[in-house]
Design a protein around this motif. Structure first.
Motif, short mmCIF file in Angstrom:
data_model
loop_
_atom_site.label_atom_id
_atom_site.label_comp_id
_atom_site.label_asym_id
_atom_site.label_seq_id
_atom_site.Cartn_x
_atom_site.Cartn_y
_atom_site.Cartn_z
N HIS A 1 0.81 -1.22 0.00
CA HIS A 1 0.00 0.00 0.00
C HIS A 1 0.84 1.27 0.00
O HIS A 1 0.30 2.38 0.03
N ASP A 2 2.16 1.14 -0.02
CA ASP A 2 3.06 2.28 -0.07
C ASP A 2 4.31 1.86 -0.83
O ASP A 2 4.50 0.66 -1.10
N GLU A 3 5.14 2.81 -1.19
CA GLU A 3 6.41 2.49 -1.85
C GLU A 3 7.55 2.74 -0.87
O GLU A 3 7.76 3.88 -0.44
N ILE A 4 8.24 1.68 -0.50
CA ILE A 4 9.32 1.76 0.49
C ILE A 4 10.65 1.73 -0.23
O ILE A 4 10.96 0.81 -0.99
N GLU A 5 11.44 2.74 0.02
CA GLU A 5 12.74 2.87 -0.63
C GLU A 5 13.83 2.10 0.08
O GLU A 5 14.72 1.52 -0.55
N ARG A 6 13.75 2.11 1.43
CA ARG A 6 14.82 1.48 2.19
C ARG A 6 14.32 1.03 3.55
O ARG A 6 13.54 1.72 4.20
N THR A 7 14.78 -0.14 3.97
CA THR A 7 14.56 -0.63 5.34
C THR A 7 15.90 -0.61 6.05
O THR A 7 16.88 -1.18 5.54
N LYS A 8 15.95 0.04 7.19
CA LYS A 8 17.23 0.18 7.90
C LYS A 8 17.08 -0.25 9.35
O LYS A 8 16.24 0.28 10.07
#
Length: 226
Positions: free
Chosen positions: A54-61
């Motif tokens: 449901h969203d666009e995630i660029e990075r998981t940190k």
């Protein structure tokens, strides 16, 4: 396929770390730490996949366990928690997601923790012009039931250049626009915790959409991204 879970063993390890927060103990138990770190990382990655629906995630940190003690009175070398963030993709998507796993103190946070002075002024100018849409979003039933009230530090009086008698001065005075939701250890250990994290984060979307629109346009509604 079942989602990765946060285990009781991981919470117990964090309790032990809190009680033995020194380099000798940590060095001796580093292999165990690495196992728990990998397990929690897998959980974060599963959450990121769910957020991507449901969203666009660029990075998981995931943040490092090591504390920066240079300017702190607390000289304990390690954090007694796992934490990380999920960054939204693109200049047109503002706001972010934060997750902390800590025995008895686990929580989610979202919103705008420390907007730069340009963004803060833009938000305040929008609220000065018309805060009705913001108030409508903050009173939305699903958002309130999930996150509660808007939080964040605020000034004691009106910001410079703003009328202290303005009807929306309570919002204009804010320096931060954040939300938090706490979880018990029982909730964290639930097999459905990843789904609950995702469900909680998805409820903030109307607020994110509003703030993203404000921060990517001028007061005339013209895009700043062209």
């Amino acid at each position: 396929m079942l989602d990765p879970i946060i285990t009781k063993e991981t919470l117990n390890f964090l309790i032990q770390l809190k009680n033995n927060n020194n380099r000798e103990w940590f060095t001796e138990n580093k292999p165990e730490f690495k196992r728990h770190e990998q397990s929690v990382k897998a959980f974060f990655e599963a959450v990121a996949v769910k957020l991507g629906t449901h969203d666009e995630i660029e990075r998981t940190k995931m943040f490092r366990i090591y504390r920066d003690v240079r300017f702190s009175k607390d000289k304990t070398p390690y954090k007694a928690h796992f934490a990380g963030s999920f960054s939204r993709a693109g200049a047109q998507r503002r706001g972010g997601y934060y997750l902390q796993i800590k025995p008895g103190e686990s929580f989610l946070a979202t919103g705008f923790w420390n907007p730069n002075k340009e963004d803060l002024l833009r938000i305040r100018k929008e609220l000065e012009e018309d805060a009705s849409e913001m108030r409508e979003i903050l009173s939305e039933k699903k958002l309130k039931a999930t996150w509660g009230e808007l939080q964040g530090d605020e000034l004691k009086t009106a910001p410079k250049g703003f009328d202290k008698t303005h009807e929306d001065i309570d919002l204009i005075k804010k320096k931060q626009f954040t939300f938090t939701r706490k979880f018990t250890d029982k909730e964290v250990l639930s097999p459905s915790f990843a789904d609950e994290v995702n469900k909680t984060f998805s409820a903030i979307r109307p607020f994110f959409d509003y703030m993203s629109d404000v921060l990517t346009t001028n007061l005339n509604g013209e895009s700043l991204l062209d």
